[in-house]
Motif scaffolding. Sequence first.
Motif, PDB file in Angstrom:
ATOM      1  N   LEU A 190      12.237 -21.391  14.445  1.00  0.00           N
ATOM      2  CA  LEU A 190      11.188 -22.354  14.098  1.00  0.00           C
ATOM      3  C   LEU A 190       9.799 -21.724  14.174  1.00  0.00           C
ATOM      4  CD1 LEU A 190      12.581 -25.542  15.871  1.00  0.00           C
ATOM      5  CD2 LEU A 190      12.097 -25.322  13.421  1.00  0.00           C
ATOM      6  N   LEU A 191       9.581 -20.842  15.134  1.00  0.00           N
ATOM      7  CA  LEU A 191       8.282 -20.183  15.223  1.00  0.00           C
ATOM      8  C   LEU A 191       8.039 -19.337  13.977  1.00  0.00           C
ATOM      9  CD1 LEU A 191       5.819 -19.807  17.091  1.00  0.00           C
ATOM     10  CD2 LEU A 191       6.898 -17.719  17.935  1.00  0.00           C
ATOM     11  N   GLY A 192       9.067 -18.619  13.546  1.00  0.00           N
ATOM     12  CA  GLY A 192       8.936 -17.824  12.322  1.00  0.00           C
ATOM     13  C   GLY A 192       8.674 -18.688  11.105  1.00  0.00           C
ATOM     14  N   LEU A 193       9.377 -19.808  11.004  1.00  0.00           N
ATOM     15  CA  LEU A 193       9.155 -20.736   9.898  1.00  0.00           C
ATOM     16  C   LEU A 193       7.727 -21.282   9.920  1.00  0.00           C
ATOM     17  CD1 LEU A 193      12.541 -22.656  10.154  1.00  0.00           C
ATOM     18  CD2 LEU A 193      11.748 -21.495   8.088  1.00  0.00           C
ATOM     19  N   MET A 234      -0.142 -20.795  20.974  1.00  0.00           N
ATOM     20  CA  MET A 234       0.104 -21.254  22.337  1.00  0.00           C
ATOM     21  C   MET A 234       1.596 -21.367  22.634  1.00  0.00           C
ATOM     22  SD  MET A 234      -2.832 -21.563  23.775  1.00  0.00           S
ATOM     23  CE  MET A 234      -2.595 -22.619  25.204  1.00  0.00           C
ATOM     24  N   ALA A 235       2.415 -21.588  21.600  1.00  0.00           N
ATOM     25  CA  ALA A 235       3.862 -21.704  21.794  1.00  0.00           C
ATOM     26  C   ALA A 235       4.524 -20.342  21.975  1.00  0.00           C
ATOM     27  CB  ALA A 235       4.492 -22.428  20.604  1.00  0.00           C
ATOM     28  N   GLN A 236       3.910 -19.296  21.423  1.00  0.00           N
ATOM     29  CA  GLN A 236       4.525 -17.962  21.467  1.00  0.00           C
ATOM     30  C   GLN A 236       4.837 -17.481  22.888  1.00  0.00           C
ATOM     31  OE1 GLN A 236       4.559 -15.161  18.476  1.00  0.00           O
ATOM     32  NE2 GLN A 236       6.295 -15.061  19.879  1.00  0.00           N
ATOM     33  N   PRO A 237       3.875 -17.529  23.831  1.00  0.00           N
ATOM     34  CA  PRO A 237       4.206 -17.053  25.186  1.00  0.00           C
ATOM     35  C   PRO A 237       5.267 -17.887  25.879  1.00  0.00           C
ATOM     36  CG  PRO A 237       1.987 -17.988  25.112  1.00  0.00           C
ATOM     37  CD  PRO A 237       2.449 -17.864  23.702  1.00  0.00           C
ATOM     38  N   LEU A 238       5.372 -19.178  25.532  1.00  0.00           N
ATOM     39  CA  LEU A 238       6.437 -19.997  26.107  1.00  0.00           C
ATOM     40  C   LEU A 238       7.803 -19.511  25.628  1.00  0.00           C
ATOM     41  CD1 LEU A 238       4.902 -23.580  25.876  1.00  0.00           C
ATOM     42  CD2 LEU A 238       5.255 -22.216  27.927  1.00  0.00           C
ATOM     43  N   ARG A 264      11.340 -24.633  23.648  1.00  0.00           N
ATOM     44  CA  ARG A 264      11.922 -25.346  22.502  1.00  0.00           C
ATOM     45  C   ARG A 264      11.035 -26.512  22.074  1.00  0.00           C
ATOM     46  NH1 ARG A 264      13.665 -28.250  19.069  1.00  0.00           N
ATOM     47  NH2 ARG A 264      15.792 -28.405  18.271  1.00  0.00           N
ATOM     48  N   VAL A 265      10.507 -27.271  23.029  1.00  0.00           N
ATOM     49  CA  VAL A 265       9.648 -28.413  22.719  1.00  0.00           C
ATOM     50  C   VAL A 265       8.348 -27.957  22.068  1.00  0.00           C
ATOM     51  CG1 VAL A 265       8.247 -30.254  23.724  1.00  0.00           C
ATOM     52  CG2 VAL A 265      10.617 -29.949  24.466  1.00  0.00           C
ATOM     53  N   ALA A 266       7.687 -26.981  22.680  1.00  0.00           N
ATOM     54  CA  ALA A 266       6.393 -26.529  22.183  1.00  0.00           C
ATOM     55  C   ALA A 266       6.497 -25.906  20.792  1.00  0.00           C
ATOM     56  CB  ALA A 266       5.774 -25.521  23.162  1.00  0.00           C
ATOM     57  N   VAL A 267       7.510 -25.078  20.593  1.00  0.00           N
ATOM     58  CA  VAL A 267       7.657 -24.404  19.302  1.00  0.00           C
ATOM     59  C   VAL A 267       8.044 -25.401  18.206  1.00  0.00           C
ATOM     60  CG1 VAL A 267       8.951 -22.693  18.000  1.00  0.00           C
ATOM     61  CG2 VAL A 267       8.220 -22.176  20.320  1.00  0.00           C
ATOM     62  N   ALA A 268       8.975 -26.298  18.508  1.00  0.00           N
ATOM     63  CA  ALA A 268       9.392 -27.278  17.501  1.00  0.00           C
ATOM     64  C   ALA A 268       8.236 -28.178  17.091  1.00  0.00           C
ATOM     65  CB  ALA A 268      10.558 -28.112  18.026  1.00  0.00           C
ATOM     66  N   ASP A 269       7.406 -28.589  18.062  1.00  0.00           N
ATOM     67  CA  ASP A 269       6.229 -29.400  17.736  1.00  0.00           C
ATOM     68  C   ASP A 269       5.247 -28.620  16.869  1.00  0.00           C
ATOM     69  OD1 ASP A 269       7.085 -31.676  19.033  1.00  0.00           O
ATOM     70  OD2 ASP A 269       5.856 -31.374  20.829  1.00  0.00           O
ATOM     71  N   GLN A 304      14.934 -29.213  13.637  1.00  0.00           N
ATOM     72  CA  GLN A 304      14.271 -29.989  14.684  1.00  0.00           C
ATOM     73  C   GLN A 304      15.262 -30.573  15.694  1.00  0.00           C
ATOM     74  OE1 GLN A 304      10.801 -30.810  15.316  1.00  0.00           O
ATOM     75  NE2 GLN A 304      10.530 -29.029  14.008  1.00  0.00           N
ATOM     76  N   THR A 305      16.484 -30.809  15.270  1.00  0.00           N
ATOM     77  CA  THR A 305      17.477 -31.401  16.174  1.00  0.00           C
ATOM     78  C   THR A 305      18.627 -30.442  16.492  1.00  0.00           C
ATOM     79  OG1 THR A 305      18.603 -32.412  14.274  1.00  0.00           O
ATOM     80  CG2 THR A 305      16.982 -33.764  15.441  1.00  0.00           C
TER      81      THR A 305
END
Length: 325
Positions: A190-193, A234-238, A264-269, A304-305
């Motif tokens: 998801l981060l890549g997308l 901000m999601a990357q370091p998580l 998972r939560v931070a990146v998906a959001d 997402q799910t």
Amino acid sequence: MDFAIDPDITDFAASIDSLLGKSDMPSVLRAWAAGDTAPGETVWGRVAETGAAALLIDEDAGGAGATAVEAVVALEVLGRHAVPGPVVETVMVAPRIAAALGSDVAVDLASGALASVAAPRVSPFAPDPAVAKYLWVADDDEVFTGTAGEIRRSVDRARTVTVPSKGGNLAAANTVDLINHGALGTAAQLLGLGKAMLEMSVDYAKQRKQYGKFIGEYQGLKHQLADVAIALEMAQPLLWAGALAIAENPDVPASAVRDVSAARVAVADAAYLSARTALQVHGAIGYTLEHDLGLWLTKTRALQTAWGTQSFHRGRVLKSLEAAR
């Protein structure tokens, strides 16, 4: 102290990125959606040749013996190019199952065999069973053979899913560990997308004119794109923290629950925000079958799910924090 990713890992990711950049992925995805998976399987074979499929396989079985850190870096690149198929299941989850099943399966996975996995209570849909050599069901700390049920098309047209039925019991395997790996791998995808859609949006904003100005010159649009960039950054370091939690405590998967689910939560959001903003920037054309952006939008929505909903992972974070008090 330097917390940067090792240069050898970034070079490895760059080699995968270069390979996929030359593979005309939009055409591959459209062919997959039309039922012709051959181009996609060819791409996967090339990816496997780089060693990406064998990262979590033991060296004795022909793998790299790497950790989740290397795996998420590779999966982010695979996500950026929207590679179809049971990618996370093959790269992240199947090697953990293979460790329990024996070296023959591990060698097969290291050679590029695809595997699809379902975890009924968290991720009941096994993706793309038609191209998977192995179909497994993980439940109650056991792994079973899986038999595909009705094949359904996902919101991502280049993805099919099934709810497999349990077959014979194969081996014991920690379900929490498998969920951690599946969730973290999905976050990396998801981060890549999300990053790819942000790049598409910025490029389009520099080309599209409205009222005599490039739309990227409007302050409101700049703010929207900046919000996406910040959320992804901000999601990357998580994500890296989740990978480290798994890598440092491989035999205690419960210790990684909080960090994996937080990632998972931070990146998906962040990825979902990137998708929504990309659609706003492009307008309705971005969701048409003819525009490449739609391929990334729908894959983001489908994932997402995968390996747990947002509410499931928020619940895991909350339980971990309460237990630590």
